[in-house]
Design a protein around this motif. Sequence first.
Motif, PDB file in Angstrom:
ATOM      1  N   THR A 188      10.318 -22.422 -29.152  1.00  0.00           N
ATOM      2  CA  THR A 188      10.346 -21.561 -30.343  1.00  0.00           C
ATOM      3  C   THR A 188       8.956 -21.128 -30.791  1.00  0.00           C
ATOM      4  N   ASP A 189       7.938 -21.393 -29.977  1.00  0.00           N
ATOM      5  CA  ASP A 189       6.567 -21.058 -30.354  1.00  0.00           C
ATOM      6  C   ASP A 189       6.300 -19.585 -30.051  1.00  0.00           C
TER       7      ASP A 189
ATOM      8  N   GLU B 124       6.500 -17.891 -24.813  1.00  0.00           N
ATOM      9  CA  GLU B 124       6.057 -18.368 -26.123  1.00  0.00           C
ATOM     10  C   GLU B 124       4.651 -17.823 -26.395  1.00  0.00           C
TER      11      GLU B 124
ATOM     12  N   LEU C  16       2.926 -17.537 -28.967  1.00  0.00           N
ATOM     13  CA  LEU C  16       2.070 -18.245 -29.929  1.00  0.00           C
ATOM     14  C   LEU C  16       1.552 -19.570 -29.375  1.00  0.00           C
ATOM     15  N   HIS C  17       1.935 -19.892 -28.161  1.00  0.00           N
ATOM     16  CA  HIS C  17       1.496 -21.159 -27.571  1.00  0.00           C
ATOM     17  C   HIS C  17       0.000 -21.097 -27.282  1.00  0.00           C
TER      18      HIS C  17
ATOM     19  N   LYS D 227       1.533 -18.952 -21.974  1.00  0.00           N
ATOM     20  CA  LYS D 227       2.402 -18.159 -22.848  1.00  0.00           C
ATOM     21  C   LYS D 227       3.505 -17.430 -22.063  1.00  0.00           C
TER      22      LYS D 227
END
Length: 497
Positions: free
Chosen positions: A31-32, A319, A321-322, A329
Amino acid sequence: MLPEKWKKCLFLLMFLLINASGAFVGINIGTDMSNLPSASDVVSILKAKQVKHVRLFDADHQMLTALANTGIEVMVGVPNDQLLRIGQSRSEAADWINKNVAVFIPETNITYIAVGNEVLTTIPNAALVLAPALQFLQSALLATNLNFQVKVSSPQSMDMIPKSFPPSTATFNSTWSSIMYQYLQFLKNTGSSFMLNAQPYYGYTKGQGIFPIEYALFRSLNPNNQIVDPNTNFYYTNMFDAMVDAAYYSMQAMNFTGIPIIVTASGWPWLGGPNEPDATIDNALAYNSNLIIHVLNGSGTPSQPTTQVNTYIHELFNEDLHPGPVSEKNWGIAFPNGTTLYTLTFEHIAVSNADSAGLLGMFCVANSSASPIALKQGLDWACGPGSANCSAIQPGQPCYDSNNIAVVASYAFNDYYHRTQASGGTCNFNNTAMITTTDPSHGSCIFSGSSGSNTSAGGGTPSSAFGPSSPINFAITSQVCWIIYLVPVMFAFLVHL
């Protein structure tokens, strides 16, 4: 009327029988990301891809509600930032189980709790509460009569094994010997599995050329590059098996056996930065496709050939925002709107023909940079010993092109790949071919795997394309027979009581 407690008992017994099925491949849902779809949209994507097992890194209530009555098995996670609180308080652990597990069962099919993620290597300050957290959560499951349905474990990183090859000499980092002993004893006592994040991408890229890329991607190895454990004489055809066996041997070094391994994360990034040349969509598609085939054939590993290795692919979405490099990402197989980067099938290959969802949109084509001589050799092999159907590339036929051997070879390579992938065929041809999601069909020349094709390989799929009969099919059949036999017996017995 059967008492309520016996109904629950019967439900649990039936649950155990019904879920004792063959090996599976699931997927992680991180969910990142900045544009996570709604829970209902995520479940729609899972259903469209026929995914039957998911791993959540938390216990999001919207997701758990959306997964209700879908039959999808769910692994929920205790995030690392909640571990200290749960590991220091039995009541906090009980509260967590009540709010995040018990309230959703049986509508949502929760079967595992992953406590933290790579705790010992990422948040070592929480190491001392790992074992208590496992115990407190297990006690809470016992109190709610859910301990038979829900198992508890904690995913470990391959970084816990400083030297993983040869597998037979692998051991866990001695710094954590006490914690690992408590963890393994807990798994043994509760019948749970050792959770391992096994990522050959890192094993390959950090190896700096020690192992060939084919070894990481489950591709055929050159006979001169066979990889053998000198202590056991086991041949390792892929890095995934070697990693799993390294964990098995590490457990054995601590005198623990009989604990199965479940791989909670394994995949390949499809995009990387300038200094990450191996993070490509071709490699990601090859790795994940071959991983699924390998796991679902139920063959186990060289050291544990009869023990299946259930696996979760990392991951459904990118993801963005990882933290970390570009590759960190971009492990996803789909975009948030449901469109896919490449197509995977999560079904058993033996119940799918070669043009099922798994191979639609996948093509094995010639590498345009390969020499014409090498392509001609691959073409001759595919149409000869490889038994590809090459009628469409004969003069006068729709796929013939006298001026472009790469186009002609691509058709033969692709036909061979679609016919034999289920039984271990690869897209290699002495490194002159690659997997792509770009449909090479043109005009009336339709390649196998195209949405416009109606057979696997342009005119009848040979039975060998389905691969040999798998022991998984026999296991499932046997279990169904036992269920048919045992359920009425159990019911009569319980009613009598």
